[in-house]
Motif scaffolding. Structure first.
Motif, mmCIF file in Angstrom:
data_model
loop_
_atom_site.group_PDB
_atom_site.id
_atom_site.type_symbol
_atom_site.label_atom_id
_atom_site.label_comp_id
_atom_site.label_asym_id
_atom_site.label_seq_id
_atom_site.Cartn_x
_atom_site.Cartn_y
_atom_site.Cartn_z
ATOM 1 N N THR A 3 -17.487 -65.308 -46.328
ATOM 2 C CA THR A 3 -18.258 -66.447 -45.818
ATOM 3 C C THR A 3 -19.089 -67.082 -46.921
ATOM 4 O O THR A 3 -19.181 -68.318 -47.042
ATOM 5 N N LEU B 52 -9.969 -63.572 -36.894
ATOM 6 C CA LEU B 52 -10.762 -64.555 -37.634
ATOM 7 C C LEU B 52 -10.036 -65.900 -37.707
ATOM 8 O O LEU B 52 -10.658 -66.969 -37.574
ATOM 9 N N LEU C 92 -19.051 -57.162 -36.569
ATOM 10 C CA LEU C 92 -18.260 -56.049 -37.101
ATOM 11 C C LEU C 92 -19.164 -54.964 -37.681
ATOM 12 O O LEU C 92 -18.941 -53.764 -37.465
ATOM 13 N N GLY D 215 -16.811 -55.720 -42.182
ATOM 14 C CA GLY D 215 -17.817 -56.734 -41.911
ATOM 15 C C GLY D 215 -18.484 -57.233 -43.173
ATOM 16 O O GLY D 215 -18.735 -58.445 -43.324
ATOM 17 N N VAL E 6 -20.050 -69.264 -37.467
ATOM 18 C CA VAL E 6 -19.152 -68.405 -36.668
ATOM 19 C C VAL E 6 -18.631 -67.253 -37.519
ATOM 20 O O VAL E 6 -18.577 -66.096 -37.071
ATOM 21 N N TRP E 7 -18.233 -67.535 -38.750
ATOM 22 C CA TRP E 7 -17.775 -66.465 -39.642
ATOM 23 C C TRP E 7 -18.881 -65.441 -39.887
ATOM 24 O O TRP E 7 -18.624 -64.233 -39.887
ATOM 25 N N LEU F 278 -10.433 -67.501 -34.296
ATOM 26 C CA LEU F 278 -11.786 -68.058 -34.118
ATOM 27 C C LEU F 278 -11.977 -69.334 -34.938
ATOM 28 O O LEU F 278 -12.654 -70.269 -34.508
ATOM 29 N N TYR G 55 -19.355 -63.329 -36.831
ATOM 30 C CA TYR G 55 -18.215 -62.405 -36.718
ATOM 31 C C TYR G 55 -18.406 -61.202 -37.649
ATOM 32 O O TYR G 55 -18.184 -60.049 -37.249
ATOM 33 N N LEU H 27 -7.946 -57.873 -37.282
ATOM 34 C CA LEU H 27 -9.220 -58.522 -37.600
ATOM 35 C C LEU H 27 -9.012 -59.839 -38.338
ATOM 36 O O LEU H 27 -9.724 -60.825 -38.076
#
Length: 577
Positions: A537, A480, A514, A530, A506-507, A483, A510, A476
């Protein structure tokens, strides 16, 4: 009536008398049981045999008087085992004293020899004959001392005799030119053979090691105008392999490892001169033959695996790879090194399969096959291609190690996979459609594949749950990172504010994915990951984005992230209900 009363009185009197006798008998039985118990407690415990009930209990009618009972035995303190004191007299006087003073004796003989030569008393032939005579005398004395149970002194004399004899031959050949090269070489070989015979006969590993060191020096003690590299390499290789077989036969472990290591020193001395292609072929041939001998020994003795033998097999293959690369890898003859790695992979891979079918240990062979493929990939491929291939190879090797429960193969696979990760990390992603992007995808996919395989093996008890969870976290995090690089590559043409805003979005997406996936598959740990990424973030926005973006962008970021956080919290409330 009177007669009936008389009978009744007699019956009552008999009953009373019987009752009193029973009570007295019970009292005696209790007293007897007490005495027997005391007697048994006072007796020592025996573990050899236990007497039966009749032997332990005396007749009830003959109680044991208290005055003849055996006295209680005192408890003996446990005897402490102490190590015998070290015999320093034996260690110093019988072991080290002869070793030290044989050197003193040889120095005295050397100085006396030098003084006699300076005075003109000893001519050159006489000097050599005196050396040979001294060696024979030392051999005779050494054998005599061993027969008289003075093994340490006898072995020292035998080793010193060999040294004196080789020095005498060296003087006669190199200094005085009394013996031609061919005869000097033959006499050297005879001397080494006699020394080996003495070492085997007396089971002396020290004498065997001394013989080894002297035997490797023989080619350097022969004066040759045109030395032939194949003769030199052939002698060194044949001598090394013969001594390895003899040392293994007589369980001389120290001599066995010495015979392996010391061969590479004279070969290295010759290789530094770099005579030509013919020299390289001779040197590499000898190293290959020595490695094949060690490989054969490891296969023949696979039923009795020893850690030293497996380590030696690893070191031998490593030295073989180093020799082949040093001699051919950096030149135009690169195919030699490449084909050697391919043959090594095929040989050790097939041997591992065969040993597994024979129910023997094969972890060392499988690991060498893994590292052969690793070196071949690094040598043939470059950059991201090598990184992707090494990652796939490491993942497969690690899964094979788990499947066959081989710790060594698991370590080899993990090391290979880590090297592949370093290759991928060394080439960050700059374009969306590129080799770097494919390498990152292969890396993440291989980690998820290992996780799926390990989850299946967790049910069989072959893998711990913590290991599979660690792989999930690693996958994971790397996803990240991928990405992030992909987003930066796509938004390279945008302004700085928009780049950070898109990356934060995007974060956040993501993290939301999750959490949602964790809800769908009922995995609390996925939801927790998540949530953690969502907080990361938030920290990124606060400490990285805010100082450099405009107020409008800050408002958009906080409104969006706040709405996401409230919505996710609402999702957890519904889940609880």
């Amino acid at each position: 009536m009177e007669k009936h009363s008389l009978y009744q009185a007699m019956a009552e009197g008999g009953f009373m008398e019987l009752t009193s006798r029973v009570a007295e008998l019970e009292k005696k039985v209790k007293e007897l049981e007490r005495q027997v118990g005391e007697l048994l407690r006072n007796q020592p415990h025996h573990t050899t045999s236990e007497p039966n009930q009749a032997e332990r209990t005396p007749p009830l009618s003959e109680p044991i008087p208290p005055d003849i009972q055996p006295p209680p035995q005192e408890a003996r303190p446990p005897v402490e085992k102490t190590m015998p004191p070290r015999d320093w007299e034996h260690l110093i006087a019988r072991v080290w004293l002869p070793r030290i003073f044989i050197v003193v004796f040889l120095l005295g003989v050397l100085w006396g020899f030098t003084a006699a030569v300076s005075a003109g008393i000893l001519t050159e032939p006489v000097r050599c004959m005196l050396g040979a005579a001294a060696a024979c005398f030392m051999i005779w004395q050494g054998e005599k001392q061993i027969r008289h149970k003075h093994a340490a002194l006898g072995q020292v004399l035998l080793g010193g005799a060999m040294g004196v004899l080789i020095l005498s031959l060296f003087a006669a050949h190199m200094l005085y030119e009394l013996i031609p090269s061919s005869w000097a070489f033959i006499l050297y070989i005879i001397t080494i053979a006699l020394s080996v015979y003495s070492a085997v006969r007396h089971r002396s590993q020290a004498l065997m090691i001394i013989t080894l060191l002297a035997g490797y020096l023989v080619p350097f003690l022969v004066d040759s105008i045109n030395p032939h590299i194949w003769v030199f390499a052939g002698y060194e290789g044949l001598f090394s392999m013969s001594m390895m077989v003899l040392s293994l036969r007589y369980s001389f472990r120290g001599a066995y490892f010495t015979a392996f290591w010391v061969l590479h020193l004279p070969l290295l001395i010759v290789a530094l001169f770099d005579y030509g292609t013919n020299d390289r072929a001779a040197l590499l041939t000898i190293v290959i033959l020595q490695h094949l001998l060690i490989f054969t020994i490891s296969v023949v003795r696979a039923k009795e695996p020893r850690i030293g033998q497996r380590i030696l097999l690893f070191l031998s293959f490593g030295l073989l790879a180093a020799w082949s690369y040093g001699l051919y890898g950096s030149s135009n003859h690169s195919s030699v090194y490449e084909w050697l790695l391919v043959i090594g992979f095929l040989l050790y891979g097939s041997t591992s399969f065969w040993l597994h079918r024979q129910k023997n240990t094969f972890s060392a062979q499988a690991s060498i096959a893994t590292f052969s493929a690793l070196h071949w990939i690094i040598y043939v491929l470059h950059g991201n291609e090598a990184g992707s291939a090494i990652v796939v190879e490491g993942a497969l090797a690690l899964c094979l190690g788990v499947a066959f429960q081989s710790k060594l193969q698991q370590i080899s696979g993990a090391v290979t996979f880590f090297i592949g990760m370093l290759f991928v990390f060394a080439h960050p992603l700059h374009d969306v459609l590129s080799e770097e992007s494919l390498a990152w995808l292969i890396l993440v996919a291989s980690i998820f594949g290992m996780y799926a395989y390990f989850r299946f093996k967790v049910q069989q008890g072959l893998v711990r749950v913590q290991l599979s969870l660690s792989l999930v976290w690693l996958a994971l995090v790397l996803l990240l990172v991928y990405l992030t690089q992909l987003t930066n590559a796509l938004t390279r043409s945008l302004d700085f504010d928009y780049q950070h805003s898109v990356l934060s979005a995007v974060w956040a997406v993501y993290a939301i994915l999750l959490i949602v996936i964790g809800h769908l598959i009922h995995k609390p740990k996925a939801r927790l990951v998540g949530i953690i990424f969502l907080f990361i973030t938030l920290l990124k926005i606060i400490f990285i984005d805010l100082p450099d973006v405009s107020t409008a962008i800050r408002a958009v970021l906080f409104i969006g992230l706040g709405a996401i956080g409230v919505g996710i919290s609402r999702l957890f409330y519904r889940r609880k209900e």
